[in-house]
Every structure is written in structure tokens, then in C-alpha cells.
Design an enzyme around this catalytic site. Structure first.
Site, PDB file in Angstrom:
ATOM      1  N   GLY A  64       0.794  -1.208   0.099  1.00  0.00           N
ATOM      2  CA  GLY A  64       0.005   0.105   0.070  1.00  0.00           C
ATOM      3  C   GLY A  64       0.957   1.144  -0.186  1.00  0.00           C
ATOM      4  O   GLY A  64       2.175   1.238   0.040  1.00  0.00           O
TER       5      GLY A  64
ATOM      6  N   GLU B 117      -0.917   0.173  -6.538  1.00  0.00           N
ATOM      7  CA  GLU B 117       0.019  -0.516  -5.658  1.00  0.00           C
ATOM      8  C   GLU B 117       0.232  -2.030  -5.769  1.00  0.00           C
ATOM      9  O   GLU B 117       1.369  -2.329  -5.828  1.00  0.00           O
ATOM     10  CB  GLU B 117      -0.737  -0.196  -4.133  1.00  0.00           C
ATOM     11  CG  GLU B 117      -0.632   1.176  -3.932  1.00  0.00           C
ATOM     12  CD  GLU B 117       0.626   1.659  -3.107  1.00  0.00           C
ATOM     13  OE1 GLU B 117       1.614   1.077  -3.301  1.00  0.00           O
ATOM     14  OE2 GLU B 117       0.946   3.026  -3.289  1.00  0.00           O
TER      15      GLU B 117
ATOM     16  N   GLU C  92       3.816  -4.332  -6.919  1.00  0.00           N
ATOM     17  CA  GLU C  92       4.275  -5.539  -6.507  1.00  0.00           C
ATOM     18  C   GLU C  92       4.280  -6.878  -7.396  1.00  0.00           C
ATOM     19  O   GLU C  92       5.171  -7.434  -7.341  1.00  0.00           O
ATOM     20  CB  GLU C  92       3.654  -5.775  -4.994  1.00  0.00           C
ATOM     21  CG  GLU C  92       3.410  -4.478  -4.216  1.00  0.00           C
ATOM     22  CD  GLU C  92       5.155  -3.987  -3.684  1.00  0.00           C
ATOM     23  OE1 GLU C  92       6.012  -4.738  -3.971  1.00  0.00           O
ATOM     24  OE2 GLU C  92       5.129  -2.792  -3.495  1.00  0.00           O
TER      25      GLU C  92
ATOM     26  N   PRO D 258      -6.921   7.406  15.226  1.00  0.00           N
ATOM     27  CA  PRO D 258      -5.894   8.545  15.424  1.00  0.00           C
ATOM     28  C   PRO D 258      -4.769   8.346  15.514  1.00  0.00           C
ATOM     29  O   PRO D 258      -3.499   9.015  15.112  1.00  0.00           O
ATOM     30  CB  PRO D 258      -6.380   9.509  16.279  1.00  0.00           C
ATOM     31  CG  PRO D 258      -7.852   9.187  16.683  1.00  0.00           C
ATOM     32  CD  PRO D 258      -8.130   7.763  16.400  1.00  0.00           C
ATOM     33  N   ASP D 259      -4.398   7.288  16.120  1.00  0.00           N
ATOM     34  CA  ASP D 259      -3.089   6.741  16.527  1.00  0.00           C
ATOM     35  C   ASP D 259      -2.384   5.560  15.578  1.00  0.00           C
ATOM     36  O   ASP D 259      -1.450   4.922  15.988  1.00  0.00           O
ATOM     37  CB  ASP D 259      -2.622   6.334  17.938  1.00  0.00           C
ATOM     38  CG  ASP D 259      -3.854   5.281  18.297  1.00  0.00           C
ATOM     39  OD1 ASP D 259      -4.511   4.840  17.554  1.00  0.00           O
ATOM     40  OD2 ASP D 259      -3.760   5.022  19.494  1.00  0.00           O
TER      41      ASP D 259
ATOM     42  N   GLU E 290      11.325  -6.441   0.397  1.00  0.00           N
ATOM     43  CA  GLU E 290      11.033  -7.762   0.035  1.00  0.00           C
ATOM     44  C   GLU E 290       9.510  -7.944  -0.114  1.00  0.00           C
ATOM     45  O   GLU E 290       8.902  -7.016   0.566  1.00  0.00           O
ATOM     46  CB  GLU E 290      11.346  -8.534   1.045  1.00  0.00           C
ATOM     47  CG  GLU E 290      11.730  -9.870   0.879  1.00  0.00           C
ATOM     48  CD  GLU E 290      12.385 -10.807   2.092  1.00  0.00           C
ATOM     49  OE1 GLU E 290      12.217 -11.878   2.048  1.00  0.00           O
ATOM     50  OE2 GLU E 290      12.700 -10.088   2.970  1.00  0.00           O
TER      51      GLU E 290
END
Lengths: 244, 244
Positions: A54, A70, A74, A92-93, A123
Site C-alpha cells: 500500500g 499499488e 508489487e 488517530p494513532d 522484500e
DNA sequence: CGGGTTATTCTCATAATGAGATTGTCTCAA
DNA sequence: TTGAGACAATCTCATTATGAGAATAACCCG
């Protein structure tokens, strides 16, 4: 004030800065099991930890477009891949750097080639589901959500065919269900069911070149039909504990 | 560089500014029909147009929290309301001011009181679904998505009870299904089905005080049971056009 | 060749659904 | 007060869908 005047005077910095990322739960079937694409992070935070692929959305880029980008970075693939939005996470965290809202996507594809590492990852690999290491951020939760969504989607959509190749046998399709659901299914009843749901599969008229690796007759080949929903649905055996 | 050093040196402004909003599709049943809460916008852009209630997330506030706050600002209620995430929308041009990603939520509640206008809205009202004016931004699409989700959720969850009061009759519950799905249901079969699904409803032992407004006997009263999923599900009559 | 494997088809019991009818209680208007 | 109509609750019956097991035959491998 007209709308034009308003927009000219508008200052985007008046709002608190939030970053938006897309994270992709990419699933495939390899080596007889369900696997998820994971990236080992090369940068802080969580450097060295595995995470879902992501990254930040680009200016001018729509969300599904960002998810496809994204994934393509890959795997190199964007064709033949079913991709759909899963959910968004915005505690929020959840990212120590700043306020980050993640829009997650779910992708299914037939047995995909080995991934190549993208620019910001050291990787990339297909990890067997169930044996994944602890992931960065809240990606364990996102992965769990993606798996549950995938299992549910098999019930009422023909999505299982997205895990199979262009043509497949009923047994291969049953293998997809058994792998994703993690339960054995009754071969005879499954066969009857698949052929009785309108538009799920259509016959190619061909059969496999030979029998199975361990014996058995040649199997008829099918391709995906034109149904977008399975009716009646193909329900998992009910587990009492999930109901209450 | 350690993670602590990295974070100290990290500059959030390096990323393009994106604003995140939550928008709520709040549904209730009023006057015999399904209704959605709409706000007449008081500010640019789309001033004067109807829109879904919503707004920018606040610093330190989680997404579900923001959705509950926006809903409470308009209805005064946050209790007894079921709320769940719907989807996110992030087309680059969906808001003329700046890049805005909207996380939408779906809310159900029993017959709610008249809304009150919030700070940034000039008017709020429950609009009959189907007769809504053209909405601001891409809210028509979000509303359509919310309706489809709500209809589907009734099939396999006991969510219909969230539209009813604390106690309700089987007929009232049938009314919820008929209103949300927009189709008439067979009363006898519905009755049999509801009582045969484990944990959907439980009897209170009481009956209504009187018969129906236009006659009929008193009906038994039920309350929501402890099931989280309906098994077997209560499926809508299949419409051929939705399958292909 | 012969045992083990698997695709495909059947049978039979049970569960779930759709459609319609019956019974008895209640409201409303004549 | 009474009869017509509405409606909750229950039942019948045909059809469809599911679960479990078995039968048949093609094919692999040793």
C-alpha cells in the site's frame, strides 16, 4: 458570495492535515493453500516488519486506481485481477507519523507469479494465510477483515472463478472453496449445485488432457458464466458460534 | 536512524493535503415509508442543495466516532442507533474545494424525532426515499449504495428489529421488510419464518392493547433476540435482472 | 493387470419455501 | 347492535434445495 468567488478565496490549509493511503489484501491460491501478498517494510516506521502492500494516494488519482497501482507495483499484474473496496481505518494513532486514513482493497487472482519488490519495500512474498507474522500498523485487523469478506463473497457471487484459470474443472473450483473456507465439501453435492446455479459456469465442451495426478477420469472443462450473483447462494456449512 | 529519530525529523507537509470527511446515510421509517436524513447546505459549495449529513473529521477522533457525532448533531440521538461503515469515495474532483475523501456510514433507527439543523446547515429533514432531490457532491451515489446495503443486510442479519421499537409485533416487523425492500410479503409464510429462525425474536408474553386500526385481533409482542446472523437467511424474492 | 483415485450421476431422507386456505378476534360503520 | 371487512395466527400441500451415501466408470501408477 458566488461559488466561484468562494473557491478562489478557499484555503485548504484551514483543515487539519490528513494523509490517505490505500492498502491491499491480495489473495491467491498457491501450493494448495490460500496466500496473501506481504511486503517487508524498508523504511520507518515499522522498518523490517511485514505489512500489506500500500501507499499514499497520488494527486489526481482515484481510490481504485491507487489500489490497482499499488498491486501492480508489487506483482506486475493488473489484468485478470478482481479488486474491490474493503473498508477504511482511521484511528488517530494507527500511524505514529501523522493522521493517516487507510482505504483497504481486496484483490483476488489466479495463481500469480512471484512478486517483485517495489520501490519502498525491501522484500515481497506470498505468505500462507494463518501463518503470517505480526504485521505493521493495524494490518492484522485489515487482513482478518479481508479474509472474512472473501469467504463471504464466495457464497453469493461467482468470485471463486477469479481464483481459477480461464478454464477449470468442477473439482478445481471445489478446491478453491475448500481452500478459502478451510472445510471439506461433499464432491457430489458440490457438483450438482454448481451445475444447477444458472450462469455460474458454462461448459467449454472440452475435457482435461489426462486424468488427475493420482488417477481418475478426465474431467470436463468449464469457464465462468455470466451470472453476477449466485441464486440460490452456495452457503458454507453454518457454524453455530458465528450466529450468536 | 531509529524510529524515534525518524519521527522527530518527519515532516507531514511533505505529502499532498487531503481532507477526510464522514457522510452518514441515516435511515428511518416514518409515515409508512423509508426516509433518509438530508441537510440543506448553508455554505458553498453547493449552497442551497440537499446533501447527506457529514463533515470533516476532527483531530483525535476515530471514524465511527466522527460519524456518530455528525448524526447526533442533526438528530440529537446517538443511543439506540445502529451505525456501520459503508464505503469510501475519493474521486479527485468530487469536491471542488480540494481533494476530499469521504468515508460513508449507514445508520438505522426506529422512528426518530424531527431533526434539528446543525451549525453548518440551514435545514434538516427526513426525505422519503425515492423522491429525493438531486444531492450535492456524489451523495446520490452514496445514498444508492446505502440503500442497497440496507436491503441486503435485512436478509441475513436481525437488523430489521433496529427499525422497530423495543417491542413489536410480527406484522410490524413484516412492515419493516416490506418498506425497505419495497415488495409485499406473504403474511403467513413470513410469520412462520420469523418464529423458526433461532434467536431472531423472543416473545414478551404480552399482546397489543387493542387490535389493528382497521380491525383484527390483538397481536403478540416480541423483542429482538440474541442472534447476530439469521440462519437460514430471510431472502428477498430474487429478481432476475439483478443476477446477470 | 489390478488396486486405488476421482469425475460424474443417482437415490433417498430431510429441510425450507411459496401459495393458498382456515379460524377466530377485533374495529368500524350502517 | 350487528354485519362486513381486516388481520393475527395456524395449517395444508406441492415444489425446491440440501445433506449423506452409494454406484458407475475412467484413469493413474506400480
Amino acid at each position: 458570495m458566488s461559488e466561484a468567488e468562494f473557491l478562489a478565496a478557499y484555503d485548504p490549509r484551514a483543515y487539519p492535515a490528513v494523509a490517505v493511503t490505500v492498502d491491499v489484501v491480495a489473495l491467491t491460491i498457491r501450493g494448495g493453500g490460500l496466500r496473501v501478498l506481504l511486503i517487508r517494510r524498508g523504511e520507518q516506521p515499522y522498518a523490517g516488519r511485514w505489512s500489506l502492500p500500500g501507499g499514499f494516494i497520488q494527486p489526481g488519482e482515484d481510490l481504485p486506481q491507487a489500489a490497482a497501482r499499488e498491486l501492480a507495483e508489487e506483482t506486475g499484474l493488473s489484468d485478470r485481477v478482481h479488486i474491490e473496496q474493503l473498508a477504511s481505518y482511521g484511528a488517530p494513532d494507527r500511524d505514529p507519523r501523522m493522521r493517516v486514513v487507510s482505504v483497504s482493497y481486496l484483490a483476488f487472482a489466479p495463481d500469480l507469479p512471484d512478486p517483485r519488490a517495489g520501490t519502498d519495500a525491501s522484500e515481497a512474498a506470498w505468505h500462507p494465510v494463518g501463518g503470517t507474522p505480526e504485521l505493521a500498523f493495524d494490518h492484522d485487523r485489515i487482513l482478518a477483515h479481508g479474509l472474512e469478506r472473501a469467504r463471504g463473497k464466495l457464497e453469493y457471487t461467482p468470485l471463486a472463478t477469479a481464483f481459477a484459470g480461464d478454464t477449470f474443472t468442477i473439482s478445481e473450483l471445489r478446491g478453491v472453496y475448500e481452500t478459502v473456507w478451510g472445510v471439506p465439501l461433499h464432491a457430489g453435492n458440490f457438483h450438482r449445485k454448481i451445475l444447477s446455479v444458472p450462469g455460474f459456469v458454462e461448459s467449454t465442451g472440452e475435457t482435461t488432457e489426462s486424468g488427475g495426478a493420482r488417477g481418475g477420469p478426465r474431467a470436463k472443462l468449464y469457464r465462468a458464466g455470466d451470472a453476477r450473483l449466485l441464486h440460490p447462494a452456495l452457503l458454507r456449512p453454518a457454524r453455530e458460534e458465528t450466529i450468536r
